[in-house]
Design an enzyme around this catalytic site. Structure first.
Site, PDB file in Angstrom:
ATOM      1  N   ASP A   1      -8.302  -7.476  -1.307  1.00  0.00           N
ATOM      2  CA  ASP A   1      -9.236  -8.560  -0.954  1.00  0.00           C
ATOM      3  C   ASP A   1     -10.025  -8.221   0.316  1.00  0.00           C
ATOM      4  OD1 ASP A   1      -6.802  -8.619   0.459  1.00  0.00           O
ATOM      5  OD2 ASP A   1      -6.905 -10.776   0.819  1.00  0.00           O
TER       6      ASP A   1
ATOM      7  N   TYR B   1      -9.418  -0.529   7.451  1.00  0.00           N
ATOM      8  CA  TYR B   1      -8.603  -0.533   6.226  1.00  0.00           C
ATOM      9  C   TYR B   1      -9.463  -0.948   5.023  1.00  0.00           C
ATOM     10  CZ  TYR B   1      -5.371  -2.510   2.758  1.00  0.00           C
ATOM     11  OH  TYR B   1      -4.720  -2.841   1.584  1.00  0.00           O
TER      12      TYR B   1
ATOM     13  N   TRP C   1      -2.496 -10.396   0.003  1.00  0.00           N
ATOM     14  CA  TRP C   1      -1.363 -11.088   0.632  1.00  0.00           C
ATOM     15  C   TRP C   1      -0.042 -10.816  -0.123  1.00  0.00           C
ATOM     16  CZ3 TRP C   1      -2.615 -16.528   3.010  1.00  0.00           C
ATOM     17  CH2 TRP C   1      -3.814 -16.474   3.725  1.00  0.00           C
TER      18      TRP C   1
HETATM   19  N1  NAP Z   1       0.476  -5.448   1.244  1.00  0.00           N
HETATM   20  C1  NAP Z   1      -0.551  -6.254   1.040  1.00  0.00           C
HETATM   21  O1  NAP Z   1      -0.605  -7.395   1.515  1.00  0.00           O
HETATM   22  C2  NAP Z   1      -1.717  -5.784   0.197  1.00  0.00           C
HETATM   23  C3  NAP Z   1      -2.827  -6.628   0.056  1.00  0.00           C
HETATM   24  C4  NAP Z   1      -3.903  -6.187  -0.745  1.00  0.00           C
HETATM   25  C5  NAP Z   1      -3.842  -4.956  -1.372  1.00  0.00           C
HETATM   26  N2  NAP Z   1      -2.739  -4.164  -1.206  1.00  0.00           N
HETATM   27  C6  NAP Z   1      -2.724  -2.864  -1.869  1.00  0.00           C
HETATM   28  O2  NAP Z   1      -1.613  -2.836  -2.754  1.00  0.00           O
HETATM   29  C7  NAP Z   1      -1.094  -1.507  -2.862  1.00  0.00           C
HETATM   30  C8  NAP Z   1       0.394  -1.520  -2.670  1.00  0.00           C
HETATM   31  O3  NAP Z   1       0.684  -2.092  -1.401  1.00  0.00           O
HETATM   32  P1  NAP Z   1       2.176  -2.292  -0.899  1.00  0.00           P
HETATM   33  O4  NAP Z   1       2.256  -3.658  -0.290  1.00  0.00           O
HETATM   34  O5  NAP Z   1       3.131  -1.883  -1.966  1.00  0.00           O
HETATM   35  O6  NAP Z   1       2.184  -1.220   0.295  1.00  0.00           O
HETATM   36  P2  NAP Z   1       3.387  -0.751   1.206  1.00  0.00           P
HETATM   37  O7  NAP Z   1       4.616  -1.550   0.922  1.00  0.00           O
HETATM   38  O8  NAP Z   1       2.856  -0.698   2.598  1.00  0.00           O
HETATM   39  O9  NAP Z   1       3.651   0.730   0.672  1.00  0.00           O
HETATM   40  C9  NAP Z   1       2.713   1.740   0.861  1.00  0.00           C
HETATM   41  C10 NAP Z   1       3.141   2.922   0.024  1.00  0.00           C
HETATM   42  O10 NAP Z   1       2.208   3.995   0.246  1.00  0.00           O
HETATM   43  C11 NAP Z   1       2.941   5.142   0.618  1.00  0.00           C
HETATM   44  N3  NAP Z   1       2.187   6.015   1.509  1.00  0.00           N
HETATM   45  C12 NAP Z   1       1.470   5.690   2.600  1.00  0.00           C
HETATM   46  N4  NAP Z   1       0.949   6.809   3.163  1.00  0.00           N
HETATM   47  C13 NAP Z   1       1.367   7.851   2.394  1.00  0.00           C
HETATM   48  C14 NAP Z   1       1.179   9.259   2.442  1.00  0.00           C
HETATM   49  N5  NAP Z   1       0.448   9.830   3.398  1.00  0.00           N
HETATM   50  N6  NAP Z   1       1.745  10.018   1.484  1.00  0.00           N
HETATM   51  C15 NAP Z   1       2.489   9.458   0.509  1.00  0.00           C
HETATM   52  N7  NAP Z   1       2.725   8.136   0.400  1.00  0.00           N
HETATM   53  C16 NAP Z   1       2.156   7.348   1.345  1.00  0.00           C
HETATM   54  C17 NAP Z   1       4.171   4.601   1.326  1.00  0.00           C
HETATM   55  O11 NAP Z   1       5.166   5.612   1.406  1.00  0.00           O
HETATM   56  P3  NAP Z   1       6.289   5.601   2.564  1.00  0.00           P
HETATM   57  O12 NAP Z   1       7.328   4.621   2.090  1.00  0.00           O
HETATM   58  O13 NAP Z   1       6.761   7.004   2.604  1.00  0.00           O
HETATM   59  O14 NAP Z   1       5.592   5.146   3.830  1.00  0.00           O
HETATM   60  C18 NAP Z   1       4.528   3.455   0.409  1.00  0.00           C
HETATM   61  O15 NAP Z   1       5.179   3.919  -0.743  1.00  0.00           O
HETATM   62  C19 NAP Z   1      -1.893  -0.667  -1.835  1.00  0.00           C
HETATM   63  O16 NAP Z   1      -2.887   0.031  -2.513  1.00  0.00           O
HETATM   64  C20 NAP Z   1      -2.514  -1.707  -0.916  1.00  0.00           C
HETATM   65  O17 NAP Z   1      -3.725  -1.251  -0.348  1.00  0.00           O
HETATM   66  C21 NAP Z   1      -1.672  -4.557  -0.456  1.00  0.00           C
END
Ligand code: NAP
Length: 290
Positions: free
Chosen positions: A102, A125, A150
């Protein structure tokens, strides 16, 4: 069928790994030691390491405030890595399901954002994720970009966990009440990602494009916190009084959109997916965390 998942240790990745996948489908989720999204060579090598049938791109640099001071890594992980995934999947003739955010929107719309509304990220970001979207769209026509928001779950760092932790020590918590969004439970998002991935992998004519996928309903962070504490208190867990504050009262390195609500009609029409209300999903996560 072999499906490659990036970000398998994250909130969404953990839920994707926990789902039951149909017989004959194997989910491959290499950790950061095998697949470094900040290293273009590592990304290309991983996609080429076997004949995958689809790729799910959930890994991202998600530390929104830290990204302001770490622009190069944020862009490498959030824009260049998806660009390589898109190019490599296109070369292999397979679909790419990419998770976006978002925060690509500026937040000044009156009402929920639709997929075709103009983007205008307010922070590094959001800009880097928007770069990733453009690369995916340009390089592989067989893509689904799923924008979510979120995200919370029993795993990783998220708002529900933070609120419950703070409420163990405090009677009163100040929470921003002028940002509006759609809380989303990682498990519901994971089910939708699985559905879309299998459809795209099995059917060359399955709907491609950009889709919004959030739980039904909306909230402010303060309203979300109140609901978390109500669910927690009902189970004998910690709760606190929420003091509503403004964004200006809580300065952060990254600016955030005041409104990032997402309309989900398109994925309903294309795939029949209608996620449940976030309030109905909340108790499950609170229960898991207590
Ligand atoms: N969280 C939110 O509120 C939110 C909101 C909107 C969209 N999104 C999108 O939803 C998706 C999933 O988010 P999430 O909440 O599951 O994220 P998250 O819990 O922060 O997890 C991020 C993941 O990316 C991996 N990662 C980050 N840098 C890396 C690197 N250099 N090499 C390999 N792996 C790497 C992390 O691995 P490690 O465990 O090794 O760090 C982890 O597995 C993302 O695309 C995010 O942009 C999230």
């Amino acid at each position: 069928m072999d499906v490659l998942l990036t970000g398998g240790s994250g909130q969404v990745g953990t839920e994707l790994r926990g789902l039951a996948w149909p017989d004959g489908v194997t989910l491959h989720a290499p950790g950061r030691n095998e697949l470094d999204l900040a290293d273009p060579g590592s990304v290309a090598r991983t996609v080429a390491s076997r004949r995958f049938d689809a790729v799910i791109s959930s890994g991202a640099y998600t530390a929104v405030d830290k990204a302001e001071g770490d622009v190069a890594t944020a862009w490498a992980v959030n824009a260049l890595a998806p660009a390589i995934l898109a190019a490599e999947t296109a070369k292999a003739g397979i679909p790419l399901v990419h998770v976006s955010t978002d925060y690509v929107f500026p937040g000044d719309k009156d009402g929920a954002y639709r997929e075709d509304d103009p983007v205008g990220p307010r922070n590094v970001y959001g800009a880097s994720k928007e770069g990733g979207e453009q690369a995916v769209r340009t390089a592989n026509p067989r893509h689904a970009i799923l924008r979510t928001a979120w995200v919370v779950s029993p795993h990783g760092a998220n708002f529900v966990k933070t609120m419950l932790r703070l409420a163990r020590d405090r009677d009163e918590i100040r929470v921003v009440a002028d940002q509006h969004g759609c809380p989303t439970f990682a498990v519901d998002l994971a089910r939708a990602i699985q559905h879309v991935t299998l459809a795209l992998a099995r059917d060359g004519n399955a709907p491609a494009g950009t889709f919004h996928l959030v739980n039904d309903g909306e909230a402010t962070w303060a309203g979300f916190a109140e609901a978390i504490f109500a669910a927690s208190a009902a189970r004998g867990g910690p709760s606190a009084r929420v003091v509503p504050i403004t964004t200006a009262d809580y300065p952060t390195p990254a600016r955030r959109p005041a409104n990032s609500r997402l309309a989900t009609n398109r994925i309903g029409e294309a795939y029949g997916l209608r996620p449940r209300p976030w309030r109905a999903a909340l108790d499950e996560t609170v229960a898991a965390l207590l």
